[in-house]
Design an enzyme around this catalytic site. Structure first.
Site, PDB file in Angstrom:
ATOM      1  CE1 TYR A 122      -4.028   2.631  -4.276  1.00 54.16           C
ATOM      2  CE2 TYR A 122      -5.287   1.055  -2.981  1.00 54.16           C
ATOM      3  CZ  TYR A 122      -4.307   2.021  -3.057  1.00 54.16           C
ATOM      4  OH  TYR A 122      -3.602   2.369  -1.936  1.00 54.16           O
TER       5      TYR A 122
ATOM      6  CB  VAL B  33      -0.957   0.000   1.218  1.00 53.36           C
ATOM      7  CG1 VAL B  33      -1.636   1.366   1.362  1.00 53.36           C
ATOM      8  CG2 VAL B  33      -2.008  -1.089   1.069  1.00 53.36           C
TER       9      VAL B  33
ATOM     10  CD  GLN C 170      -0.328   1.896  -6.788  1.00 56.19           C
ATOM     11  OE1 GLN C 170       0.707   1.363  -7.165  1.00 56.19           O
ATOM     12  NE2 GLN C 170      -1.136   2.532  -7.622  1.00 56.19           N
ATOM     13  CD  GLU C 171      -2.249   5.508  -1.383  1.00 56.93           C
ATOM     14  OE1 GLU C 171      -2.128   6.713  -1.669  1.00 56.93           O
ATOM     15  OE2 GLU C 171      -3.302   4.879  -1.559  1.00 56.93           O
ATOM     16  CB  SER C 172       4.267   7.757  -0.971  1.00 55.92           C
ATOM     17  OG  SER C 172       4.902   6.808  -0.127  1.00 55.92           O
TER      18      SER C 172
END
Length: 373
Positions: free
Chosen positions: A362, A271, A274-276
């Site tokens: 996602y 997570v 994928q986010e940052s």
């Protein structure tokens, strides 16, 4: 079968065997119009259009078969296919796309500006199909579409570095994730890898220092209020001046925090990546901050979950916020996939509407990343 017309004075005859007429399609090529001229007879018109008097009489509701009036327009069968049917339907241009690292079916469809359904149909795939680098995907598109796909807007080329995300790159170059995705032929939720080349649109030959750049306020196709975008800009400026941990240190921080709170470390890593891209300096126009991309409202909820105030600008607190949110979502849902979906979409929206299309992508991306951690 060619039928010769009998003399105009001959008695009415059955031109085709009755059994053949009953079984045959009276107008295999459709219907057209014949304007009756002086001297025309129904028998002669039937012979000319290779049909029978009975068919013409029935089609045109004629009761007196021996009397037709000049100037009357009669429906008659076409003797050959219509001109439009003669011309074969032009084949749609066929393009073969060789899958590259980070490509998705959605991204390929977006690049060539065709519906995802057409890509799936052309390749006998489903929305759940997995594609691999080197695989060939057939794309069929109208000529104008194919040309447009080859003539994407000019821009500068950017090589992805370790820790980069589409959001962070978009912010750095004063553009949007959607614009980079379209110019680069990928999905807004594609996983990008170090060394991959992206196209940054609208910057070819332009200067980035001669004019003041506006504060970015659009992310993933959504435009946020000015106050939110400006708050994000302030957080971005603060983090730009701070020392932040390396990706390696951040990774270790995520693992230890996840274990401490009973969350699958690989899921938390996926997570966060994928986010940052494990980058604490990443701040989106939605004011999603840091490694776990937590917005202020979610940060306040995370503070309640953690039992203390969490500072999202602090790397450890940011990771803690994301991890305890994942823990809470895991308890509120029935699978890791749904927990990830709720992290992206929001638990309330997930429970009310199910997964949106982009949420499903996602989740697939995160679950694929999880396997690599």
């Amino acid at each position: 079968m060619v039928i010769s017309a009998p003399p105009a004075t001959a008695p009415e005859v059955v031109v085709l065997p009755s059994a053949g007429v009953a079984a045959a399609n009276p107008a295999p090529h459709g219907w057209t119009t014949h304007t009756v001229r002086p001297g025309d007879t129904l028998i002669g018109i039937a012979a000319r259009y290779r049909t029978t008097v009975g068919v013409l009489a029935a089609r045109n509701e004629i009761r007196d078969r021996g009397h037709i009036v000049a100037g009357t327009r009669l429906a008659v069968p076409r003797t050959t296919p219509a001109k439009s049917a003669k011309r074969p339907t032009p084949q749609q241009p066929r393009t073969v796309h060789v899958v590259r690292s980070g490509d998705t079916l959605i991204g390929i469809a977006a690049r060539y500006r065709v519906p995802l359904a057409s890509v799936l149909k052309a390749n006998r795939l489903t929305a759940r199909s997995v594609i691999h680098p080197g695989q060939k995907v057939t794309v069929r598109a109208a000529a104008a579409t194919a040309t447009a796909a080859r003539t994407v807007a000019k821009g500068t080329r950017y090589r992805v570095r370790a820790g980069d995300t589409l959001g962070a790159i978009a912010i750095r170059h004063r553009t949007s994730v959607g614009a980079i995705a379209r110019a680069s032929g990928i999905s807004t939720r594609s996983v990008i890898r170090p060394g991959q080349r992206l196209t940054i649109p609208g910057r070819a030959g332009g200067s980035t220092t001669t004019a003041k750049q506006p504060v970015p306020d659009t992310f993933n196709g959504v435009r946020y209020p000015r106050s939110v975008a400006e708050a994000a800009a302030r957080n971005r400026a603060i983090l730009a001046k701070r020392s932040v941990p390396s990706r390696t240190t951040t990774k270790s921080m995520i693992v230890s925090t996840a274990r401490r709170h009973g969350v699958d470390p690989k899921l938390a890593l996926a997570v966060a990546y994928q986010e940052s891209g494990w980058n604490q300096r990443a701040v989106s126009p939605a004011n999603a901050v840091g490694v776990m991309q937590v917005i202020p409202d979610a940060g306040r909820w995370a503070s309640d979950l953690a039992g203390r105030r969490l500072d999202l600008l602090d790397p450890q607190d940011n990771v803690t916020a994301g991890v305890v949110i994942l823990r809470a979502l895991g308890r509120a849902t029935t699978s890791p996939e749904k927990a990830v979906a709720a992290y992206y979409q929001g638990l309330g929206a997930l429970q009310k509407h199910g997964m949106y299309t982009d949420t499903k992508q996602y989740v697939r991306t995160v679950m694929a990343l999880r396997k690599t951690m």
